[in-house]
Design an enzyme around this catalytic site. Sequence first.
Site, PDB file in Angstrom:
ATOM      1  N   HIS A  49       0.830  -1.202   0.000  1.00  0.00           N
ATOM      2  CA  HIS A  49       0.000   0.000   0.000  1.00  0.00           C
ATOM      3  C   HIS A  49       0.867   1.256   0.000  1.00  0.00           C
ATOM      4  O   HIS A  49       2.000   1.232   0.492  1.00  0.00           O
ATOM      5  CB  HIS A  49      -0.893   0.050   1.256  1.00  0.00           C
ATOM      6  CG  HIS A  49      -2.079  -0.853   1.216  1.00  0.00           C
ATOM      7  ND1 HIS A  49      -2.454  -1.635   2.291  1.00  0.00           N
ATOM      8  CD2 HIS A  49      -3.009  -1.087   0.253  1.00  0.00           C
ATOM      9  CE1 HIS A  49      -3.554  -2.315   1.982  1.00  0.00           C
ATOM     10  NE2 HIS A  49      -3.904  -1.997   0.748  1.00  0.00           N
TER      11      HIS A  49
ATOM     12  N   CYS B 178      -3.349   0.660   9.543  1.00  0.00           N
ATOM     13  CA  CYS B 178      -4.330  -0.333   9.103  1.00  0.00           C
ATOM     14  C   CYS B 178      -5.380  -0.644  10.164  1.00  0.00           C
ATOM     15  O   CYS B 178      -6.493  -1.062   9.857  1.00  0.00           O
ATOM     16  CB  CYS B 178      -3.638  -1.638   8.737  1.00  0.00           C
ATOM     17  SG  CYS B 178      -2.205  -1.490   7.673  1.00  0.00           S
TER      18      CYS B 178
END
Length: 264
Positions: A168, A255
């Site tokens: 990511h 996250c």
Amino acid sequence: MPRSYTFTHAITRRPSAAIVDGLRAVDTGAPDLALMLDHHAAYVAALKSTGAEVIELAPLEEYPDSVFVEDTALCLPEGAVIMRPGAPSRLGEAAEMAPHLAALYGELRRIEGEDSFIEGGDILMTETGILVGRSARTNAAGVAELARLTADWGHRVHEVHTPPGVLHFKTDCSLMDEETVLATDRLAASGCFAGYRVIPVAAGEEAAANAIRFNGKVLFPAGFPRTRDRLVKAGYDLTEIGNSECAKIDGGMSCLSLRFTPAR
């Protein structure tokens, strides 16, 4: 107050026993659930210590990666956008998150295009716009749809690129304040942070790049002393939190929560 890191709320989800089946780019062993629960509790406590209200959701055994709630939505002051994760096994997680955000926000929008994929881990909200990294989990159609959905809220989406082999965009960067980002050299070299002060992650400590600024604190993964010292020297108040088990399934500090100030 800065909208990109000053929040009244956060949402977290307790890890489930299914976490051992979580997605991972490289298999370094199964996470230890008991240790992950300890780390998660410390994470939640750090969020609460800033005065924020933390909503703690129950585990979802049917979704091994559901502890990583950030990928399910983008929470903005004006409303929330439900994402469409690029990993097929995670599509149901976004649907599970939607009713919780609907209870807090007056307006909820959704990424709905059949060919659109986008995950929150690829989105960095700043004071001047929304940086979205193209990656294996976020494609051009997803970025374009997000831009359309947030335009009338006054947000500008800037498409950038995640380095090859990096899961990511925020795996390699974090917002520290209005003018400063923490980033790896490989990401900063792309020029995507032009106009920002960049604090470089120490060589060999690239996993330290995924931290979060949450109100007055920086939640920082334990085990990266040189990068930690750089941030302390720069004046940030760090809380170090164990992340060894989340890291086994490609997870980090950002996250584990959705961070926001809802508007009704």
